[in-house]
Design a protein around this motif. Structure first.
Motif, PDB file in Angstrom:
ATOM      1  N   ILE A  86       7.889 -14.314  13.361  1.00 29.97           N
ATOM      2  CA  ILE A  86       8.834 -15.242  14.054  1.00 29.97           C
ATOM      3  C   ILE A  86       8.329 -14.434  15.887  1.00 29.97           C
ATOM      4  O   ILE A  86       8.344 -14.965  16.823  1.00 29.97           O
ATOM      5  N   TRP A  87       8.377 -12.948  15.761  1.00 31.84           N
ATOM      6  CA  TRP A  87       8.113 -11.736  17.129  1.00 31.84           C
ATOM      7  C   TRP A  87       6.413 -12.091  16.790  1.00 31.84           C
ATOM      8  O   TRP A  87       6.204 -11.457  17.415  1.00 31.84           O
ATOM      9  N   GLN A  88       5.631 -13.036  15.463  1.00 35.31           N
ATOM     10  CA  GLN A  88       4.225 -12.622  15.683  1.00 35.31           C
ATOM     11  C   GLN A  88       3.750 -10.844  15.763  1.00 35.31           C
ATOM     12  O   GLN A  88       2.863 -10.490  17.046  1.00 35.31           O
ATOM     13  N   ILE A  89       4.384 -10.520  14.999  1.00 33.14           N
ATOM     14  CA  ILE A  89       4.116  -8.977  14.690  1.00 33.14           C
ATOM     15  C   ILE A  89       2.437  -8.772  13.239  1.00 33.14           C
ATOM     16  O   ILE A  89       2.589  -9.277  12.877  1.00 33.14           O
ATOM     17  N   PRO A  90       1.394  -8.415  14.382  1.00 28.58           N
ATOM     18  CA  PRO A  90       0.700  -7.385  13.768  1.00 28.58           C
ATOM     19  C   PRO A  90       0.919  -6.815  12.423  1.00 28.58           C
ATOM     20  O   PRO A  90       1.692  -5.988  12.319  1.00 28.58           O
ATOM     21  N   ASP A  91      -0.111  -7.036  11.690  1.00 28.85           N
ATOM     22  CA  ASP A  91      -0.249  -5.878  10.310  1.00 28.85           C
ATOM     23  C   ASP A  91       1.253  -5.791   9.549  1.00 28.85           C
ATOM     24  O   ASP A  91       1.628  -4.914   9.591  1.00 28.85           O
ATOM     25  N   LEU A  92       2.077  -6.718   9.228  1.00 30.01           N
ATOM     26  CA  LEU A  92       3.421  -7.266   8.812  1.00 30.01           C
ATOM     27  C   LEU A  92       3.433  -6.331   7.399  1.00 30.01           C
ATOM     28  O   LEU A  92       4.678  -6.595   7.171  1.00 30.01           O
ATOM     29  N   ALA A  93       1.919  -6.221   6.925  1.00 29.90           N
ATOM     30  CA  ALA A  93       2.200  -6.050   5.759  1.00 29.90           C
ATOM     31  C   ALA A  93       2.709  -4.558   5.571  1.00 29.90           C
ATOM     32  O   ALA A  93       3.058  -4.091   4.725  1.00 29.90           O
ATOM     33  N   VAL A  94       2.599  -3.509   6.760  1.00 29.24           N
ATOM     34  CA  VAL A  94       3.202  -2.552   6.854  1.00 29.24           C
ATOM     35  C   VAL A  94       5.685  -2.699   6.958  1.00 29.24           C
ATOM     36  O   VAL A  94       5.577  -1.709   6.062  1.00 29.24           O
ATOM     37  N   PRO A  95       5.696  -3.298   7.855  1.00 28.50           N
ATOM     38  CA  PRO A  95       7.171  -3.233   7.212  1.00 28.50           C
ATOM     39  C   PRO A  95       7.472  -4.013   6.377  1.00 28.50           C
ATOM     40  O   PRO A  95       9.257  -3.666   6.057  1.00 28.50           O
ATOM     41  N   ALA A  96       6.376  -4.674   5.857  1.00 30.74           N
ATOM     42  CA  ALA A  96       6.854  -5.587   4.125  1.00 30.74           C
ATOM     43  C   ALA A  96       7.196  -4.498   3.654  1.00 30.74           C
ATOM     44  O   ALA A  96       8.249  -4.324   2.375  1.00 30.74           O
ATOM     45  N   LEU A  97       6.279  -3.684   3.818  1.00 31.94           N
ATOM     46  CA  LEU A  97       6.080  -1.720   2.453  1.00 31.94           C
ATOM     47  C   LEU A  97       7.235  -1.426   3.057  1.00 31.94           C
ATOM     48  O   LEU A  97       7.765  -0.586   1.925  1.00 31.94           O
ATOM     49  N   CYS A  98       7.726  -1.008   4.121  1.00 30.44           N
ATOM     50  CA  CYS A  98       8.660  -0.260   4.313  1.00 30.44           C
ATOM     51  C   CYS A  98      10.055  -0.777   4.285  1.00 30.44           C
ATOM     52  O   CYS A  98      10.824  -0.072   3.324  1.00 30.44           O
ATOM     53  N   THR A  99      10.020  -1.841   3.612  1.00 34.71           N
ATOM     54  CA  THR A  99      11.184  -2.537   2.985  1.00 34.71           C
ATOM     55  C   THR A  99      11.013  -2.384   1.900  1.00 34.71           C
ATOM     56  O   THR A  99      12.228  -2.028   1.478  1.00 34.71           O
TER      57      THR A  99
END
Length: 616
Positions: A65-78
C-alpha cells in the motif's frame, strides 16, 4: 517428593553406560529422523507459525500500500522479531521503534557525510559494521543488533546509489519503515492475535505432562529424542513467560505462585519419568500413572492448575515412580518462603557482558564480521552487479562466534537458501503470472511464510533453515510492488545469498578461528557445582527447583561438546580432553537424573568426585 521411606536401596549405577537414547543415525534413518523433525507437533508450534506468517503477510500488505521498496527487509525483520506471547511482542515492538529513531538520526548525519564520497562511505560501512558486530557479541543488544546493522549499512549503500539527493532522503525514510512497520504490527496485532504468557506457560506444563505419560507407555526413539531435548530446555523459557505474566498484572500473586511451582515440578516430573523409563520401572496395576498425567495436562490446557492430586501408591522397588507420585501430589503447591530464600539472588548485569572490553574475542568477532561485509561490498561494486547486494544482508544474518557453530549451521544455511530460492523461482514461473489481484499474491506470501515459520519454530536442529527459507523467498519474490516476473532479480539475489554464506564462512574459519572447545571447561565446572547442590540439598522444594537448573547446565555442556566435535580435524588435534568430555557427558546425563533419587544420591556424589578427578 518429600517421601523418603518409599525408595529402596539399589546397586550403585553402572556409569560406563549411557542413558537410553535414540540410536545413532545411520544412512537409512537420517531422512526418517529429518522428516520427523520437520513434522513434529511441538507444543504451540502450529499456532505460533500461523501468527508469524500472518504478521509477515500484514507487513507485506502495508508495504504494497505504501509502496516500500525492498519489501523483503521488513518482512524478514518481522519473521526475526515476532514473539510467541502478546506482552513480549508489545515490548519488543516498542523497543525497536525507539531504537529506529536513534538509528534514523545517525543515518541522517551519515548520508550527508558519505553521499558522493566513496572513501567516506567505505569508512562509514567499516565503522558501523564493526560497532554492530561488537554489540552483537558483547552486549544485550545481540538479538537485534544484526538486524539494526543490516538496515543501517544497507540504507547507506542504497542511498549512495541514488542519482539525486532527494532520492537519498526518500531512501532514508524507507529505511525507517523497514523497522517502523514491523514494530507497529507487533504493537497492534501482537496483543490481538497472540495468547497471554500465562496461557503459553500452562500449555508448556501440559506438554511436559503428556510427554511423561508417553514415556511410561511405549515411546519410540523419536519421542525419546524429543523427551531428551525437552529435558535439556529446563524451565528458563517458562520462567520468562512467568515474568511477562507478572508484568501484565492480570493474575493474582497466588495464582502466579502456583504456576511457578508447576513449571519447576513439570521439569522434575519429566526427569523422574525418564529415569523410570531407563530403569525399566513399570507402574503397578490399579495406579494409572499415564491417565493421571493426562488428566492433569487437560486441566492445564484449559487455563487451570491442579490441586489435591491423589497420592499414587507404588512399591519400594520402583523408586523413580515413588518420587514421581510424591511430586504429583504437591505439583502446584508453592514452596515455603524459607525454601525460596535459599536460592542465590541473580546478580544484575549491565548492558555489556562482564568481559566486553577485556576479552579480545569480541573485537575479533567484530573485525571478522566487518571484513566479510567489506569483501561483499567490494565484490558487488567492482563487478557492478547490484543484484547480488543480498550478500551484504547475508553477512549480518549468518555470522556466528565459533567455527563449530559455523560448520554445524552451514548445511542448514545452504539447504534453506536453496529451498527458499527454489520456491521463489518456481512461484515466479508457475504461479505469479496467473495472479491478478493483491489477495492472491498475499495468499502466496502467507503460505510460504507459514512453511518457513513452521521450520523456524521447530526443533533447534532445523530451525535455522526456516529463517533461511524465508530469507531466500522474500528476497526473490518481493522486489517491487505486487507480483514480479523478473527471473534475473531472483537469480541474482539467490547468488548473493550463497556468496554471502561462502564469504562469511571463509572469513570466520580462516582468520582468528574461535574454537568451541575453550568454554567446555567452564561449563563443566558449572555443571558439577549444580550437581553437588542437587545431591546435597535436603529441602524437597529446593531440589525440584535445582532439577531444571542442572538440566540446563548439562545442555550447555552437551552443546559445547557437540560444536567442538564438529570442528575440523586440525582444530580437534588441539583438544586433548575432548574424548574424556564426551564420555563424562554421557555419564553426567545419568547422574543428573539419578541425583533426584534419595537412594542413589550417595553413589552420585561419589561419581561427581570421580568426574572431578578425571578432569584434573
Amino acid at each position: 517428593m518429600p517421601t523418603r521411606n518409599c525408595c529402596g536401596s539399589g546397586p550403585r549405577p553402572q556409569w560406563k553406560y549411557a542413558m537410553a537414547l535414540p540410536a545413532t543415525d545411520t544412512g537409512d534413518s537420517t531422512l526418517a529422523r529429518l522428516w520427523w523433525l520437520i513434522r513434529a507437533p511441538l507444543p504451540g508450534r502450529g499456532g505460533h507459525s500461523l501468527r508469524m506468517a500472518a504478521a509477515c503477510t500484514i507487513v507485506v500488505l502495508i508495504g504494497e500500500i505504501w509502496q516500500i521498496p525492498d519489501l523483503a527487509v521488513p518482512a524478514l525483520c518481522t519473521m526475526a522479531l515476532w514473539q510467541k506471547d502478546r506482552t513480549t511482542n508489545l515490548l519488543a515492538g516498542v523497543a525497536v521503534n525507539v531504537l529506529i529513531v536513534l538509528i534514523l538520526s545517525l543515518l541522517f548525519v551519515l548520508i550527508h557525510l558519505t553521499l558522493d564520497h566513496p572513501f567516506t562511505l567505505v569508512v562509514a560501512i567499516m565503522l558501523l559494521s564493526f560497532a554492530f558486530f561488537f554489540l552483537a557479541s558483547a552486549s544485550k543488544l545481540k538479538p537485534i543488533s544484526y538486524l539494526l546493522g543490516l538496515i543501517v549499512v544497507f540504507a547507506l549503500i542504497v542511498a549512495d546509489q541514488a542519482p539525486i539527493g532527494e532520492l537519498a532522503t526518500r531512501a532514508l525514510l524507507y529505511a525507517d519503515l523497514f523497522i517502523l512497520v514491523p514494530g507497529a504490527v507487533m504493537i497492534v496485532c501482537g496483543p490481538l492475535i497472540c495468547p497471554s504468557p500465562a496461557t503459553l506457560l500452562m500449555r508448556e506444563v501440559a506438554a511436559r505432562l503428556r510427554l511423561c505419560a508417553t514415556l511410561l507407555e511405549q515411546p519410540d526413539r523419536y519421542q525419546l529424542d524429543y523427551a531428551r531435548t525437552t529435558l535439556r530446555a529446563g524451565t528458563s523459557g517458562m520462567l520468562k513467560l512467568l515474568k511477562m505474566a507478572r508484568l501484565e498484572k492480570i493474575l493474582s500473586k497466588d495464582h502466579l505462585a502456583h504456576l511457578e511451582q508447576a513449571a519447576y515440578s513439570s521439569a522434575a516430573a519429566l526427569a523422574l519419568t525418564h529415569t523410570a523409563f531407563r530403569h525399566g520401572e513399570i507402574p503397578p496395576e490399579g495406579q494409572d500413572f499415564p491417565q493421571t498425567l493426562r488428566n492433569m495436562a487437560e486441566i492445564f490446557s484449559h487455563n487451570g492448575y491442579t490441586q489435591d492430586v491423589p497420592l499414587l501408591h507404588v512399591s519400594q522397588s520402583t523408586p523413580a515412580l515413588a518420587e514421581l507420585a510424591a511430586l504429583l501430589h504437591v505439583f502446584t503447591n508453592p514452596a515455603e518462603p524459607a525454601a525460596q530464600n535459599t536460592r542465590t539472588p541473580e546478580e544484575k548485569s549491565g548492558f555489556f557482558v562482564p568481559d566486553a572490553f577485556s576479552n579480545p574475542e569480541h573485537v575479533r568477532f567484530a573485525v571478522k564480521g566487518t571484513a566479510a561485509v567489506l569483501i561483499s561490498y567490494f565484490i558487488f561494486t567492482i563487478l557492478f552487479w547490484p543484484g547480488i547486494h543480498t550478500c551484504i544482508i547475508t553477512c549480518f544474518i549468518v555470522a556466528l562466534p565459533t567455527v563449530g557453530e559455523m560448520t554445524t549451521k552451514l548445511r542448514l544455511r545452504i539447504s534453506g537458501a536453496l529451498v527458499g530460492g527454489s520456491i521463489g523461482i518456481a512461484s515466479i514461473i508457475f504461479i505469479l503470472p496467473h495472479l491478478y489481484n493483491i489477495a492472491a499474491f498475499l495468499l502466496l506470501i502467507f503460505v510460504v511464510s507459514l512453511f518457513a515459520s513452521w521450520i523456524k519454530n521447530g526443533d533447534e536442529r532445523i530451525a535455522y533453515a526456516g529463517f533461511q527459507i524465508g530469507l531466500a523467498f522474500f528476497l526473490s519474490d518481493l522486489k517491487g510492488y505486487g507480483p514480479t516476473a523478473d527471473m534475473t532479480t531472483a537469480r541474482d539475489r539467490i547468488i548473493g545469498i550463497l556468496l554471502g554464506n561462502f564469504i562469511t564462512y571463509a572469513v570466520f574459519v580462516t582468520f582468528w578461528p574461535t574454537s568451541a572447545y575453550a568454554p567446555i571447561a567452564q561449563r563443566w565446572h558449572t555443571l558439577l557445582d549444580s550437581l553437588k547442590k542437587l545431591t546435597t540439598t535436603t529441602d524437597p522444594a529446593e531440589q525440584v527447583r535445582l532439577a531444571s537448573t542442572v538440566q540446563e547446565d548439562l545442555s550447555d555442556a552437551e552443546r559445547a561438546l557437540e560444536l567442538a566435535e564438529a570442528e575440523p580435524q586440525h582444530m580437534r588435534a588441539h583438544m586433548p580432553l575432548l574424548p574424556t568430555y564426551a564420555i563424562l557427558t554421557r555419564q553426567a546425563a545419568i547422574a543428573v537424573e539419578d541425583g533426584l533419587l534419595p537412594a542413589q544420591r550417595q553413589a552420585v556424589q561419589h561419581h561427581i568426585q570421580d568426574m572431578e578427578q578425571a578432569l584434573t
